[in-house]
Design an enzyme around this catalytic site. Structure first.
Site, mmCIF file in Angstrom:
data_model
loop_
_atom_site.group_PDB
_atom_site.id
_atom_site.type_symbol
_atom_site.label_atom_id
_atom_site.label_comp_id
_atom_site.label_asym_id
_atom_site.label_seq_id
_atom_site.Cartn_x
_atom_site.Cartn_y
_atom_site.Cartn_z
ATOM 1 N N TYR A 53 -110.467 -29.839 18.526
ATOM 2 C CA TYR A 53 -111.624 -28.935 18.390
ATOM 3 C C TYR A 53 -112.480 -29.467 17.248
ATOM 4 C CZ TYR A 53 -113.846 -24.280 17.993
ATOM 5 O OH TYR A 53 -114.732 -23.249 17.937
ATOM 6 N N ASN B 238 -121.703 -26.970 12.000
ATOM 7 C CA ASN B 238 -120.657 -27.889 12.444
ATOM 8 C C ASN B 238 -121.257 -29.157 13.032
ATOM 9 O OD1 ASN B 238 -118.457 -26.055 11.965
ATOM 10 N ND2 ASN B 238 -119.156 -24.899 13.743
ATOM 11 N N GLU C 126 -122.052 -21.600 25.879
ATOM 12 C CA GLU C 126 -121.700 -22.366 24.683
ATOM 13 C C GLU C 126 -122.705 -23.480 24.453
ATOM 14 O OE1 GLU C 126 -118.588 -21.416 23.014
ATOM 15 O OE2 GLU C 126 -119.653 -22.493 21.447
ATOM 16 N N ASP C 127 -123.230 -23.537 23.275
ATOM 17 C CA ASP C 127 -124.048 -24.666 22.826
ATOM 18 C C ASP C 127 -125.254 -24.961 23.714
ATOM 19 O OD1 ASP C 127 -122.132 -24.577 20.913
ATOM 20 O OD2 ASP C 127 -121.519 -26.666 21.037
ATOM 21 N N LYS D 102 -112.957 -25.545 24.036
ATOM 22 C CA LYS D 102 -112.957 -24.080 23.864
ATOM 23 C C LYS D 102 -111.890 -23.454 24.766
ATOM 24 C CE LYS D 102 -116.564 -23.494 21.040
ATOM 25 N NZ LYS D 102 -116.651 -22.694 19.820
ATOM 26 N N ASP E 66 -121.052 -17.395 22.693
ATOM 27 C CA ASP E 66 -120.163 -17.626 21.560
ATOM 28 C C ASP E 66 -120.941 -17.930 20.285
ATOM 29 O OD1 ASP E 66 -117.614 -18.022 20.467
ATOM 30 O OD2 ASP E 66 -117.738 -20.185 20.773
ATOM 31 N N ASP E 67 -122.038 -18.655 20.413
ATOM 32 C CA ASP E 67 -122.788 -19.074 19.228
ATOM 33 C C ASP E 67 -123.578 -17.924 18.621
ATOM 34 O OD1 ASP E 67 -122.057 -21.922 19.495
ATOM 35 O OD2 ASP E 67 -123.116 -21.668 21.397
ATOM 36 N N ARG F 131 -127.452 -28.395 22.797
ATOM 37 C CA ARG F 131 -127.271 -28.247 21.342
ATOM 38 C C ARG F 131 -125.790 -28.229 21.042
ATOM 39 N NH1 ARG F 131 -125.569 -23.450 18.738
ATOM 40 N NH2 ARG F 131 -123.860 -24.893 18.689
HETATM 41 O O1 LIG Z 1 -117.514 -25.131 18.113
HETATM 42 C C1 LIG Z 1 -117.451 -24.712 16.932
HETATM 43 O O2 LIG Z 1 -116.729 -25.192 16.079
HETATM 44 C C2 LIG Z 1 -118.270 -23.513 16.555
HETATM 45 C C3 LIG Z 1 -119.430 -23.387 17.446
HETATM 46 O O3 LIG Z 1 -119.400 -22.698 18.444
HETATM 47 C C4 LIG Z 1 -120.602 -24.225 17.175
HETATM 48 O O4 LIG Z 1 -120.733 -24.799 16.094
HETATM 49 O O5 LIG Z 1 -121.434 -24.324 18.075
HETATM 50 MG MG LIG Z 2 -120.742 -23.384 19.918
#
Ligand SMILES: O=C([O-])CC(=O)C(=O)O
Ligand SMILES: [Mg+2]
Length: 635
Positions: A183, A491, A326-327, A254, A349-350, A236
């Protein structure tokens, strides 16, 4: 001789979280013979391991009532020919050589003598029989020999594709060591280099070429009973920007955490990457790039592909399917959440997961700093998904605690974006998700000036800009506050607004610090400071489990608040004594069970949960649902 065949099979009992079609029956699929010898067909021989595509159970008394469709410890022979012909979906029966190549059921050297006889494995393995813990020890030893994190990542992915139970056993038993490998932060580098390290395809790729055919593509996935999808369009990835199709590492990672940390069975998890192109020139020119070589589709073309996907997955997997966005880039993330939040069980999640974990960290940080949330002033660097998501959840929580209207509580929160402090005079030019934060104030360009002017007690970085919290910024926070709360959340590690060492050193050991990516403990003037990891990994596995096990049909802000409070409640006095504001990841399964239980309880209270009757002890129920990585006996 037969190794693996696939045939139709009656799934029988539908458990709470399985997702039958609208008629209660699954769509029939054509009989597919993957590999067969001339005289033996599926179910006709003993010594096969049932690996039906909906799931997963090889021994009686395995724990999960949620994820298993039907216990099958016996060979597929139990399905009559008539059933095989008349009834839907598929069952695979693996033995011998193909059993060793089936990651979900492979035990490698742990196959017992009896199993080797019963499952045609004689001669395919060397004589020794190893216990699972010895295998895990050996694998850990091998992984530790790699100095380069990316090589560790590749070794873990190979293991996941070879022997899933060993992968999860290793990850669960050594979570603090291996989380940074599978991760954040290593997964970021893996995505950047995904093309060149690509070995086994993982997850489902849906590109513009599949437009009009997404339902068909879903049918190619070997599992039918999907209960959670993590999907990205790669625009992203963490704070690394547009990585196009190579963002696949994120949904894969994830979902590995859904299983390892939240106990959601791997067979019900589906990682998806939607490939609409990339604007990353470097990738477009990289001969090893794995995605479509074109600029990103936008507007109607983009919206139509996403809509086809959202419609297809709901149709194929049912309305209780959880979809975690996600992202995605800001310009799509908020709109997608708003659009599909009304019709699907979706969670970003973000925006929401990060908000929930940060709120938990703030609640526990108050133990060290004093006061209630309403007594604090919050300043953010970064006003995208994480920044505005966290800001809103803080305002909601304060509003809940004080009964003050949300418009008022929002005024305690200030955000700085790339153009400076978000203030009312900028309102006309702001993206819609920033507008609630445009308070009355004169314009301020620089973060440091905003810190001096707003005098925040809490400074949160969600900018994706590494090292944006300078020495001067941290020192100014320290001059304003006895114990400044500083969270640098971007991150991976390279994008963190400051390091743990900088935060402790520049604040002379007074900062309450947390980061999104992990940092090692810091020794400052003889005292050891353990930074918190305020990463949504604390939340989404338990949150998702809570939704799935209660059959919840929509996400509501109160569920996020419930998750925050549950996480905060898992920090023990012993943790506080050690200066921690988050509980150790080593306890994550217990933590996830508590989060799941609180989320489910709130969902029942709000009338959003459809699994009835409500289990009496939700924590026990959550624990009982969890996937076990221990090998099972194949009779
Ligand atoms: O993935 C991770 O560590 C946390 C997160 O969702 C991101 O930074 O987009
Ligand atoms: Mg994320």
């Amino acid at each position: 001789m037969i190794s693996l065949t696939t045939t139709s099979f009656l799934m029988g009992v539908s458990t709470p979280c399985s997702t039958p079609s609208a008629t209660g029956r699954r769509r029939p699929v054509a009989l597919k013979v993957v590999s067969m010898d001339s005289h033996v067909r599926a179910g006709e021989r003993s010594g096969s391991v049932v690996v039906d595509n909906n799931s997963v159970k090889e021994i009686p008394n395995a724990p999960s009532p949620v994820f298993q469709v039907e216990p099958k410890s016996t060979p597929a022979a139990s399905a009559s020919t008539e059933e095989q012909i008349m009834t839907p979906w598929t069952v695979s029966v693996a033995s011998g050589y193909n059993l060793l190549r089936n990651p979900r059921h492979n035990k490698e050297l742990a196959f017992t003598e009896k199993e080797r006889d019963a499952h045609y494995l004689r001669g395919l393995l060397p004589p020794t029989v190893l216990a699972q813990n010895v295998q895990v020890k050996k694998m850990l030893h091998n992984i530790r020999r790699y100095q380069v994190p990316l090589l560790k990542y590749m070794a873990m992915m190979d293991l996941q594709e070879r022997n899933e139970k060993m992968f999860y056993k290793l990850l669960i038993d050594h979570v603090e060591e291996l989380l940074p490998v599978v991760y954040t932060p290593t997964v970021g580098e893996a995505c950047q280099k995904y093309g060149s390290i690509f070995r086994h395809p993982q997850g489902l790729y849906i590109s513009l070429r599949e437009k009009g055919k997404i339902l068909e593509v879903l049918r190619n996935w070997p599992e039918r009973n999907i209960q959670v999808i993590v999907v990205t369009d790669g625009e992203r990835i963490l704070g690394l920007g547009d990585l196009g199709c190579q963002g696949m590492g994120i949904p894969v990672g994830k979902l590995s955490l859904y299983t390892a940390l939240g106990g959601v069975h791997p067979s019900v998890c589906l990682p998806v990457t939607i490939d609409v192109g990339t604007n990353n020139e470097e990738l477009l020119n990289d001969e090893f790039y794995i995605g479509l070589r074109q600029k990103r589709a936008t507007g109607q073309e983009y919206a139509e592909l996403i809509d086809e996907f959202m419609t297809a997955v709901k149709q194929h997997y049912g309305e209780k399917l959880l979809i975690q966005f996600e992202d995605f880039a800001n310009h799509n993330a908020f709109d997608l959440l708003a659009k599909y939040g009304a019709t699907h069980l979706v969670f970003n999640d973000d925006i929401q997961g990060t908000a929930s974990v940060v709120l938990a960290g703030l609640i526990t940080a108050l133990k060290f700093v004093g006061g209630s949330l309403a007594d604090h002033r919050f300043l953010f660097l970064g006003a995208g998904e994480a920044g505005t998501g966290i800001a809103e959840l803080i305002a909601l929580e304060i509003s809940k605690q004080t009964n003050a209207p949300l418009e008022e509580t929002r005024k305690k929160v200030w955000l700085v974006d790339s153009k400076g402090l978000i203030v009312s005079s900028r309102k006309d030019t702001l993206q819609h998700f920033k507008k609630p934060w445009a308070h009355e104030h004169k314009p301020i360009k620089e973060l440091i000036d905003a810190v001096k002017e707003i005098k925040p007690t809490v400074l949160i970085g969600t900018s994706g800009v590494g090292r944006a919290f300078t020495k001067e910024v941290v020192e100014t926070m320290t001059s304003i506050n006895e114990k400044p709360i500083i969270f640098s959340l971007s991150n991976p590690t390279s994008q963190s607004e400051c390091t743990a060492e900088e935060a402790y050193k520049w604040s002379q050991g007074s900062a309450i610090f947390a980061s999104g990516s992990p940092f090692d403990p810091v020794n400052y003037k003889g005292k050891v400071f353990v930074p918190g990891q305020s990463n949504n990994a604390y939340i989404f596995p338990g949150f998702g489990l809570g939704l799935i096990m209660s059959g919840t049909i929509r996400v509501h802000d109160d569920l996020l608040l419930a998750a925050s409070e549950a996480l905060a409640s898992q920090v023990t006095q012993d943790d506080f004594d050690r200066g921690l504001i988050f509980p150790p990841f080593a306890k994550i399964r217990k933590i996830s069970a508590h989060i799941a239980a609180s989320v489910a309880a709130k969902a029942y209270e709000l009338g959003l949960a459809t699994r009835l009757p409500q289990p009496r002890d939700l924590v026990k129920y959550a624990e009982g649902c969890m996937y076990s990585p221990s090998y099972q006996n194949y009779r």
